[in-house]
Scaffold this motif. Structure first.
Motif: not given
Length: 303
Positions: A233, A237, A240
């Motif tokens: 993450s 991301d 996420l």
């Protein structure tokens, strides 16, 4: 009818040149091509070769529940399943695996091997190869590998060596395997005191991640898995990371929604976290299958 049959036969002959895979396939998972050029005197020859690999990843629930047909649909046409299973996993899920295939009338051949770091050597890879040969595993018969990272590495490497390329299905039983090592194309073992000295690029044709297996993991392994997801993450991301913040300590307390204070909404959140972590990993990994460049965010923290 005769005119149609002639057309089909003519098409077969044409396909031998256009696409031999369509007429004489040896694998439904791989497709290769090449362009070869030569000087007029054939004293210099150069070629460009390419390979296309096909793989599928599924985040599923109750994979060993008889109502879940993923494995049954794959192995029923073959009439059997040769399964390479981690020796610790078999203690928890061996009977359930047997019951699943028995329910569907599919013969199960279970090969049990160690899945500890000490087992990650060329001798254990060779032991697996011997068992595959003893059981006459065919070159197009997907071997089922069930366990964590070590069994994924040495089992995947053994299938890469066996018949030079035997497909396998990865049934992940740990978090790190379920989002990272399981779908990884990098199969390997250690040698001469060096990490991953031997190996091959050989991804599974199917990866299955089911949170239910994580119920038998102790808390330390749950935390290790979450740390891997946090890494993905942070480098890949933000959304996420936000899902992880939303789930919070409950991920550890419920072992990803497999016990205690859980409900359908939280379990869907857990599946979303797993799916996003997996997607981030494979988007980086599969786009650089042969590790031909060092833009590898999923390898952050590796040494």
């Amino acid at each position: 009818f005769l005119s149609n049959s002639t057309a089909y036969l003519d098409n077969n002959i044409a396909l031998e040149t256009i696409d031999p895979h369509a007429v004489y396939p040896t694998s439904i998972y791989r497709h290769s091509n090449g362009l070869t050029l030569a000087t007029p005197d054939s004293q210099t020859i150069e070629a460009v070769m390419s390979t296309t690999l096909t793989t599928t990843i599924k985040i599923t629930r109750g994979v060993l529940d008889p109502s879940n047909m993923i494995l049954a649909n794959l192995y029923q046409p073959l009439g059997r399943c040769v399964a390479l299973v981690d020796d610790k996993v078999v203690l928890h899920y061996g009977e359930k695996l047997k019951s699943y295939f028995e329910y569907h009338g599919i013969k199960l051949v279970m090969l049990v091997h160690g899945g500890n770091e000490i087992d990650k050597d060329i001798q254990h890879v060779e032991e697996i190869l011997v068992e595959l040969k003893k059981n006459n595993v065919a070159r197009n018969e997907p071997v089922l590998i069930m366990g964590g990272g070590v069994i994924a590495d040495i089992g995947g490497f053994a299938t890469a060596l066996y018949h030079r390329n035997t497909p396998y299905v990865m049934l992940c039983t740990s978090i790190v395997t379920g989002i990272d090592a399981g779908p990884s194309p990098r199969t390997c073992c250690d040698g001469f005191g060096f990490k991953n000295l031997y190996g091959a690029y050989h991804p599974p044709v199917l990866t299955l991640t089911d949170r239910a297996f994580w119920n038998t993991l102790h808390e330390g392994w749950i935390r290790h898995g979450i740390a891997e997801i946090i890494k993905m993450s942070v480098v890949e991301d933000k959304s996420l990371f936000e899902l992880l913040e939303k789930a919070g300590p409950r991920l550890i307390q419920t072992k990803f929604g497999t016990e205690g204070d859980t409900d359908e909404e939280f379990e869907e959140l857990c599946d979303s976290i797993i799916g996003k972590a997996m997607e981030g990993y494979v988007r980086s990994e599969y786009g650089n299958l042969w590790e031909t460049h060092q833009c590898r965010p999923h390898a952050y923290g590796h040494n």
